[in-house]
Design a protein around this motif. Structure first.
Motif, PDB file in Angstrom:
ATOM      1  N   LEU A 424       1.127  -0.816  -0.005  1.00  0.00           N
ATOM      2  CA  LEU A 424      -0.191   0.008   0.062  1.00  0.00           C
ATOM      3  C   LEU A 424       0.946   1.564  -0.244  1.00  0.00           C
ATOM      4  O   LEU A 424       1.786   1.820   0.809  1.00  0.00           O
ATOM      5  N   PRO A 425       0.837   2.223  -1.016  1.00  0.00           N
ATOM      6  CA  PRO A 425       1.101   3.535  -0.327  1.00  0.00           C
ATOM      7  C   PRO A 425       1.464   4.290   0.561  1.00  0.00           C
ATOM      8  O   PRO A 425       0.523   4.230   0.807  1.00  0.00           O
ATOM      9  N   PRO A 426       2.501   4.506   1.072  1.00  0.00           N
ATOM     10  CA  PRO A 426       2.802   4.995   2.386  1.00  0.00           C
ATOM     11  C   PRO A 426       2.306   6.150   2.071  1.00  0.00           C
ATOM     12  O   PRO A 426       1.927   7.304   1.227  1.00  0.00           O
ATOM     13  N   LYS A 427       1.697   7.216   3.766  1.00  0.00           N
ATOM     14  CA  LYS A 427       1.412   7.736   3.442  1.00  0.00           C
ATOM     15  C   LYS A 427       2.939   9.071   4.123  1.00  0.00           C
ATOM     16  O   LYS A 427       2.612   8.867   5.242  1.00  0.00           O
ATOM     17  N   VAL A 428       2.990  10.199   3.607  1.00  0.00           N
ATOM     18  CA  VAL A 428       3.847  11.046   4.384  1.00  0.00           C
ATOM     19  C   VAL A 428       3.327  12.476   4.879  1.00  0.00           C
ATOM     20  O   VAL A 428       2.869  12.771   3.795  1.00  0.00           O
ATOM     21  N   VAL A 429       3.527  13.189   5.784  1.00  0.00           N
ATOM     22  CA  VAL A 429       3.445  14.679   6.166  1.00  0.00           C
ATOM     23  C   VAL A 429       4.385  15.488   6.127  1.00  0.00           C
ATOM     24  O   VAL A 429       5.852  15.314   6.110  1.00  0.00           O
TER      25      VAL A 429
END
Length: 446
Positions: A424-429
């Motif tokens: 799953l695509p990671p989420k980057v803040v």
């Protein structure tokens, strides 16, 4: 050729599109990823609260957590003093872990499991009751725990009589009789409407205020109504959207693809302005705006925006890993799948143009347009992120990035799947810091 549909962008997003960071993140993370921009969330939340303040309406903004699983938005909601709307034990647990207090939670959704009701009662959350049997189970759970359960009754909208959600008039009457002798403390009523009709929402809100008055006469001290979500997001400009609607043809889509319909990607009244318009509307049967109806009755207004709080709060980045020429346009293959753009779930398509971010310093080609659709790195014929032949300004090449803008609201993870064992695509803040951007992975608990 299909009309262009450039997405609205803010200064922070424009800065990121020109920053080498996007390629660096793609290299480091090794695949597609989502960028989260919490400053936009903060600004949207402040705008909704400002509307309540300027109209003198008592109320509460709840972030509808189902719109994005990321922890950072629940964390920002907690800091800003927003409530959070959850619909599962997992969402409730993660909201608590993000710092949201139990009494600041609203639990929605149909036929809630006893385990969810139990935790919600223990945490003092507000529970939107959808059916009479659910009310009975909530009563039993509250008595077992020796606690009072805080509740709203979800009302079936007359405009949507075939909805599977909510209580009809007879069921509301029966519920009020039961609540009068139960361990359930009724605080008011709620509804959810499909679409974005301002007048419908104002009319039904006023009807619930009148229902509050009648219920108070029965000795139940109700003082709140929730009008749910349904605050549109304005993704593209009015003229671009008009041109697309007027000129759209099957040949503008790969394989002549047809869709059941599209989200209204341009909305002249969106976000907090939509709430402002609802409160300014004069409901049927009233002679004053809804804001005055609420103030006069001393009834609190609860709203549950998800998509609107996430406007401009994130985007999705994919890398081009294949280019195939076909019948006057290109078929791009990227390193992700359409399951990370959830509009496909609704027999539809996320229409705003993706932005091409080249991997090379110069395009080295004359100005376009160069039409291309966008396929996924799976073996499914139907797995396209974009069926529309996007008019790119230059020919896309392997290694370039495609950035789908403004995807934080529902698009990122409503339909995600590790099909083919793809991660799953990671989420980057990402947040600006002085003259640069700083980032970290979203701290969503495992």
């Amino acid at each position: 050729m299909t009309a262009r549909l450039p997405a609205h962008t803010g200064p922070e997003t424009r800065g990121l599109l020109a920053d080498p960071l996007l390629h660096e993140l793609g290299h480091g993370l090794g695949g597609p990823y989502h960028v989260l921009q919490p400053n936009a969330f903060d600004a949207n939340a402040a705008a909704f609260r400002e509307v309540l303040g300027e109209t003198g309406v008592k109320g509460r903004v709840y972030y509808a957590k189902k719109a994005n699983k990321a922890a950072v938005f629940a964390e920002r909601a907690a800091v800003a003093g927003l409530g959070v709307d959850v619909a599962s034990r997992g969402e409730l647990r993660e909201a608590l872990a993000a710092g949201v207090r139990g009494e600041d939670l609203m639990v929605t959704g149909p036929a809630k499991a006893d385990e969810l009701l139990r935790v919600a009662v223990l945490q003092g959350a507000l529970i939107a009751v959808d059916a009479l049997d659910e009310l009975d189970r909530l009563e039993a759970v509250a008595r077992e725990l020796g606690r009072k359960a805080r509740a709203l009754l979800r009302v079936l909208p007359p405009e949507q009589p075939h909805s599977r959600f909510g209580l009809d008039e007879r069921e509301v009457t029966s519920a009020l009789v039961r609540i009068g002798v139960s361990a359930v403390s009724l605080e008011g009523f709620s509804f959810h409407l499909s679409g974005y009709d301002v007048r419908q929402r104002a009319d039904l809100a006023a009807a619930l205020v009148r229902l509050c008055r009648r219920t108070q006469e029965l000795g139940l001290p109700v003082d709140s109504i929730s009008i749910g979500g349904g605050f549109a997001v304005d993704y593209v400009g009015a003229e671009d959207w008009r041109e697309f609607e007027e000129s759209s043809r099957p040949e503008h889509f790969h394989a002549g693809k047809h869709f059941g319909g599209f989200y209204p990607y341009h909305s002249p009244v969106a976000g907090a302005d939509a709430l402002r318009a609802i409160l300014a509307a004069v409901p049927s049967g009233e002679s004053v705006p809804l804001a005055e109806v609420l103030r006069t009755a001393d009834v609190r207004l609860l709203v549950e925006p998800g998509r609107a709080l996430l406007d401009q709060a994130g985007f999705t980045v994919l890398r081009v890993q294949g280019v195939k020429e076909r019948d006057g346009y290109a078929i791009l293959t990227v390193d992700g799948s359409s399951l990370s753009l959830s509009e496909q779930w609704f027999d539809s398509e996320f229409l705003p143009d993706p932005v091409l971010v080249p991997s090379r310093a110069e395009f080295g080609a004359p100005a376009g347009p160069y039409p291309a659709c966008v396929g996924a790195a799976t073996c499914l014929e139907s797995d396209l992120l974009t069926w529309r032949k996007i008019p790119f300004p230059a020919p896309p090449a392997v290694g370039d990035l495609l950035v789908y803008l403004n995807t934080a609201g529902y698009q990122m993870d409503s339909n995600e799947s590790p099909f083919h064992d793809l991660p799953l695509p990671p989420k980057v803040v990402v947040e600006p810091a002085a003259a640069r951007f700083r980032w970290h992975l979203d701290r969503r608990p495992a």
